[in-house]
Design a protein around this motif. Structure first.
Motif, PDB file in Angstrom:
ATOM      1  N   ALA A 181      -2.229  -9.509  -0.447  1.00  0.00           N
ATOM      2  CA  ALA A 181      -0.813  -9.742  -0.692  1.00  0.00           C
ATOM      3  C   ALA A 181      -1.143 -10.824  -0.472  1.00  0.00           C
ATOM      4  O   ALA A 181      -0.312 -11.803  -1.512  1.00  0.00           O
ATOM      5  CB  ALA A 181      -0.070  -8.722  -0.152  1.00  0.00           C
ATOM      6  N   GLN A 182      -1.831 -11.652   0.193  1.00  0.00           N
ATOM      7  CA  GLN A 182      -1.519 -12.993   0.557  1.00  0.00           C
ATOM      8  C   GLN A 182      -2.530 -13.658  -0.637  1.00  0.00           C
ATOM      9  O   GLN A 182      -2.498 -14.483  -0.642  1.00  0.00           O
ATOM     10  CB  GLN A 182      -1.221 -13.109   2.407  1.00  0.00           C
ATOM     11  CG  GLN A 182      -0.379 -12.777   2.590  1.00  0.00           C
ATOM     12  CD  GLN A 182      -0.247 -13.326   4.523  1.00  0.00           C
ATOM     13  OE1 GLN A 182      -0.248 -14.349   5.208  1.00  0.00           O
ATOM     14  NE2 GLN A 182      -0.322 -12.578   4.965  1.00  0.00           N
ATOM     15  N   ALA A 183      -3.749 -13.474   0.301  1.00  0.00           N
ATOM     16  CA  ALA A 183      -4.798 -13.842  -0.657  1.00  0.00           C
ATOM     17  C   ALA A 183      -4.495 -13.827  -2.325  1.00  0.00           C
ATOM     18  O   ALA A 183      -5.254 -14.310  -2.286  1.00  0.00           O
ATOM     19  CB  ALA A 183      -6.288 -13.382  -0.098  1.00  0.00           C
ATOM     20  N   ALA A 184      -4.274 -13.027  -2.953  1.00  0.00           N
ATOM     21  CA  ALA A 184      -4.286 -12.865  -4.528  1.00  0.00           C
ATOM     22  C   ALA A 184      -3.295 -14.300  -4.700  1.00  0.00           C
ATOM     23  O   ALA A 184      -3.144 -14.381  -5.934  1.00  0.00           O
ATOM     24  CB  ALA A 184      -3.038 -11.327  -4.580  1.00  0.00           C
TER      25      ALA A 184
ATOM     26  N   ARG B 143     -11.584  -8.235  -1.609  1.00  0.00           N
ATOM     27  CA  ARG B 143     -11.603  -8.207  -2.623  1.00  0.00           C
ATOM     28  C   ARG B 143     -11.269  -7.817  -3.766  1.00  0.00           C
ATOM     29  O   ARG B 143     -10.839  -7.810  -4.666  1.00  0.00           O
ATOM     30  CB  ARG B 143     -12.783  -9.486  -3.095  1.00  0.00           C
ATOM     31  CG  ARG B 143     -13.482  -9.723  -4.262  1.00  0.00           C
ATOM     32  CD  ARG B 143     -14.953  -9.996  -4.630  1.00  0.00           C
ATOM     33  NE  ARG B 143     -15.428  -9.198  -4.123  1.00  0.00           N
ATOM     34  CZ  ARG B 143     -15.893  -7.804  -5.162  1.00  0.00           C
ATOM     35  NH1 ARG B 143     -15.260  -7.801  -5.931  1.00  0.00           N
ATOM     36  NH2 ARG B 143     -16.949  -6.740  -4.378  1.00  0.00           N
ATOM     37  N   ARG B 144     -11.460  -6.444  -3.729  1.00  0.00           N
ATOM     38  CA  ARG B 144     -11.285  -5.656  -4.460  1.00  0.00           C
ATOM     39  C   ARG B 144      -9.982  -4.982  -4.779  1.00  0.00           C
ATOM     40  O   ARG B 144      -9.463  -4.857  -6.245  1.00  0.00           O
ATOM     41  CB  ARG B 144     -11.977  -4.154  -4.064  1.00  0.00           C
ATOM     42  CG  ARG B 144     -13.449  -3.878  -4.198  1.00  0.00           C
ATOM     43  CD  ARG B 144     -13.906  -3.014  -3.945  1.00  0.00           C
ATOM     44  NE  ARG B 144     -15.519  -2.724  -3.559  1.00  0.00           N
ATOM     45  CZ  ARG B 144     -16.098  -1.760  -3.657  1.00  0.00           C
ATOM     46  NH1 ARG B 144     -15.782  -0.699  -3.856  1.00  0.00           N
ATOM     47  NH2 ARG B 144     -17.246  -1.238  -3.626  1.00  0.00           N
ATOM     48  N   LEU B 145      -8.782  -5.306  -3.680  1.00  0.00           N
ATOM     49  CA  LEU B 145      -7.556  -4.865  -3.882  1.00  0.00           C
ATOM     50  C   LEU B 145      -6.926  -6.565  -4.370  1.00  0.00           C
ATOM     51  O   LEU B 145      -6.112  -5.911  -5.551  1.00  0.00           O
ATOM     52  CB  LEU B 145      -7.012  -4.656  -2.457  1.00  0.00           C
ATOM     53  CG  LEU B 145      -5.273  -4.525  -2.256  1.00  0.00           C
ATOM     54  CD1 LEU B 145      -5.617  -3.390  -3.178  1.00  0.00           C
ATOM     55  CD2 LEU B 145      -4.598  -3.662  -1.343  1.00  0.00           C
ATOM     56  N   VAL B 146      -7.305  -7.321  -4.039  1.00  0.00           N
ATOM     57  CA  VAL B 146      -6.662  -9.129  -5.276  1.00  0.00           C
ATOM     58  C   VAL B 146      -7.210  -8.755  -6.528  1.00  0.00           C
ATOM     59  O   VAL B 146      -6.312  -8.884  -7.143  1.00  0.00           O
ATOM     60  CB  VAL B 146      -8.055  -9.857  -4.003  1.00  0.00           C
ATOM     61  CG1 VAL B 146      -7.554 -11.096  -5.096  1.00  0.00           C
ATOM     62  CG2 VAL B 146      -7.484 -10.446  -2.919  1.00  0.00           C
TER      63      VAL B 146
ATOM     64  N   PRO C 279     -11.984 -16.356  -6.765  1.00  0.00           N
ATOM     65  CA  PRO C 279     -11.513 -17.105  -8.123  1.00  0.00           C
ATOM     66  C   PRO C 279     -12.150 -15.933  -8.822  1.00  0.00           C
ATOM     67  O   PRO C 279     -11.420 -15.480 -10.240  1.00  0.00           O
ATOM     68  CB  PRO C 279     -12.258 -18.033  -8.232  1.00  0.00           C
ATOM     69  CG  PRO C 279     -12.974 -18.610  -7.122  1.00  0.00           C
ATOM     70  CD  PRO C 279     -12.869 -17.526  -5.887  1.00  0.00           C
ATOM     71  N   GLU C 280     -12.985 -15.385  -9.175  1.00  0.00           N
ATOM     72  CA  GLU C 280     -13.445 -14.189  -9.720  1.00  0.00           C
ATOM     73  C   GLU C 280     -12.838 -12.315 -10.211  1.00  0.00           C
ATOM     74  O   GLU C 280     -12.629 -11.948 -10.981  1.00  0.00           O
ATOM     75  CB  GLU C 280     -15.111 -14.120  -9.349  1.00  0.00           C
ATOM     76  CG  GLU C 280     -15.416 -13.203  -8.150  1.00  0.00           C
ATOM     77  CD  GLU C 280     -14.476 -13.778  -6.970  1.00  0.00           C
ATOM     78  OE1 GLU C 280     -14.401 -12.640  -5.186  1.00  0.00           O
ATOM     79  OE2 GLU C 280     -14.725 -14.648  -6.710  1.00  0.00           O
ATOM     80  N   ALA C 281     -11.782 -12.673  -9.574  1.00  0.00           N
ATOM     81  CA  ALA C 281     -11.391 -11.688  -9.594  1.00  0.00           C
ATOM     82  C   ALA C 281      -9.875 -11.862 -10.135  1.00  0.00           C
ATOM     83  O   ALA C 281      -8.690 -11.004 -10.304  1.00  0.00           O
ATOM     84  CB  ALA C 281     -10.122 -11.599  -7.822  1.00  0.00           C
TER      85      ALA C 281
ATOM     86  N   ARG D 149      -4.137  -3.058   7.051  1.00  0.00           N
ATOM     87  CA  ARG D 149      -4.973  -4.786   7.535  1.00  0.00           C
ATOM     88  C   ARG D 149      -4.913  -4.915   6.067  1.00  0.00           C
ATOM     89  O   ARG D 149      -4.820  -6.420   6.123  1.00  0.00           O
ATOM     90  CB  ARG D 149      -6.173  -3.876   8.047  1.00  0.00           C
ATOM     91  CG  ARG D 149      -5.910  -3.523   9.920  1.00  0.00           C
ATOM     92  CD  ARG D 149      -6.671  -3.779  10.365  1.00  0.00           C
ATOM     93  NE  ARG D 149      -6.982  -3.454  11.716  1.00  0.00           N
ATOM     94  CZ  ARG D 149      -7.503  -2.079  12.419  1.00  0.00           C
ATOM     95  NH1 ARG D 149      -8.537  -1.491  11.159  1.00  0.00           N
ATOM     96  NH2 ARG D 149      -7.417  -0.956  13.180  1.00  0.00           N
ATOM     97  N   VAL D 150      -6.201  -4.357   5.341  1.00  0.00           N
ATOM     98  CA  VAL D 150      -6.847  -4.955   3.834  1.00  0.00           C
ATOM     99  C   VAL D 150      -5.523  -5.245   3.051  1.00  0.00           C
ATOM    100  O   VAL D 150      -5.818  -6.207   2.690  1.00  0.00           O
ATOM    101  CB  VAL D 150      -7.959  -3.799   2.769  1.00  0.00           C
ATOM    102  CG1 VAL D 150      -8.297  -4.056   2.321  1.00  0.00           C
ATOM    103  CG2 VAL D 150      -8.927  -3.430   3.724  1.00  0.00           C
ATOM    104  N   THR D 151      -4.424  -4.055   3.043  1.00  0.00           N
ATOM    105  CA  THR D 151      -3.204  -4.830   1.509  1.00  0.00           C
ATOM    106  C   THR D 151      -3.023  -5.865   2.304  1.00  0.00           C
ATOM    107  O   THR D 151      -2.370  -6.743   1.587  1.00  0.00           O
ATOM    108  CB  THR D 151      -1.800  -3.622   1.938  1.00  0.00           C
ATOM    109  OG1 THR D 151      -3.262  -2.367   1.328  1.00  0.00           O
ATOM    110  CG2 THR D 151      -1.314  -4.069   0.923  1.00  0.00           C
TER     111      THR D 151
END
Length: 256
Positions: A134-137, A94-97, A144-146, A128-130
């Motif tokens: 990158a897909q979730a963004a 979430r932080r990265l998104v 949705p809060e991001a 892993r997180v990226t």
């Protein structure tokens, strides 16, 4: 990748300069938007200040973006925060998104699945997180809060081909593992020699790593011609095409 905006996501301050400093300097010189997200170390730490100097040397157009987690081997690097590898995965994604949606890059660059030549746990976890972020963004019902959805057009993994592994072993020491990929898996070989002086200055800006004898220290110990030879090429694995949020495969993939 002419003037494509680039968001680089790496584990520690100095990884951005060593792995993709030439790419960042090239894109910045072409007038593209560039930014760096770093997984570990606090914003008020010495290494974050060194990172800011390194990014200025590369021409990156904004201050460092920090996820704020602690280095796996240096828990005091972010007091009060968990080690990056111990933090809840969903929280880190979430932080990265949030950063991806805020910056809205065409291209995201990060570590490869091995975590680069050293295989550091923070590098592997950043990969892993990226990949997930990158897909979730681009998916509006996730986080949705991001911010508003944004789908990068491509993701590139900074890597090293097996053909250069022997040279790397000689540099970082035979006692350490050196992770590399078969040459045929490398999709993009980038000659960054026009920007290598900026890249060297950025690497050496990480003075605390120079002083403790980490890879920037090894670079500092080399004569200038050896530094140039070591840092004038960058290698990447292209992850594309992507499935767009609207459906279908993305065919408009920026090439390095």
């Amino acid at each position: 990748m002419a003037e494509s905006s680039v968001l680089a996501v790496f584990a520690h301050p100095d990884d951005e300069s060593l792995s993709a400093g030439g790419l960042l300097a090239r894109q910045a010189a072409a007038g593209a938007r560039t930014a760096v997200v770093t997984s570990t170390w606090a914003e008020d730490s010495v290494r974050a200040r060194e990172l800011a100097e390194a990014l200025r040397n590369l021409g990156v157009g904004e201050p460092p973006r920090m996820l704020g987690y602690a280095d796996q081997k240096v828990p005091e690097s972010a007091p009060g925060s968990p080690r990056f590898c111990d933090a809840p995965l969903d929280e880190a994604v979430r932080r990265l998104v949030t950063h991806i949606r805020d910056f809205r890059p065409d291209v995201v660059v990060t570590h490869d699945a091995y975590g680069g030549v050293t295989g550091h746990a923070d590098h592997v976890h950043t990969y892993r997180v990226t990949m997930l972020a990158a897909q979730a963004a681009g998916l509006e019902q996730l986080y949705p809060e991001a911010g508003a959805p944004w789908q990068p057009r491509a993701l590139y993994l900074a890597t090293h081909p097996r053909s250069v592994a022997a040279r790397l072993t000689g540099l970082i020491g035979a006692q350490r593992a050196v992770y590399s990929v078969p040459d045929e898996q490398v999709t993009d070989r980038l000659d960054v020699s026009p920007w290598v002086e900026q890249k060297i200055a950025a690497v050496l800006a990480h003075r605390s790593e120079v002083e403790r004898g980490a890879v920037p220290g090894l670079v500092a110990s080399l004569p200038q011609d050896a530094r140039v030879a070591m840092l004038s090429t960058e290698w990447f694995i292209r992850c594309a095409p992507w499935v767009s949020a609207a459906g279908g495969m993305s065919t408009d993939v920026p090439a390095l």
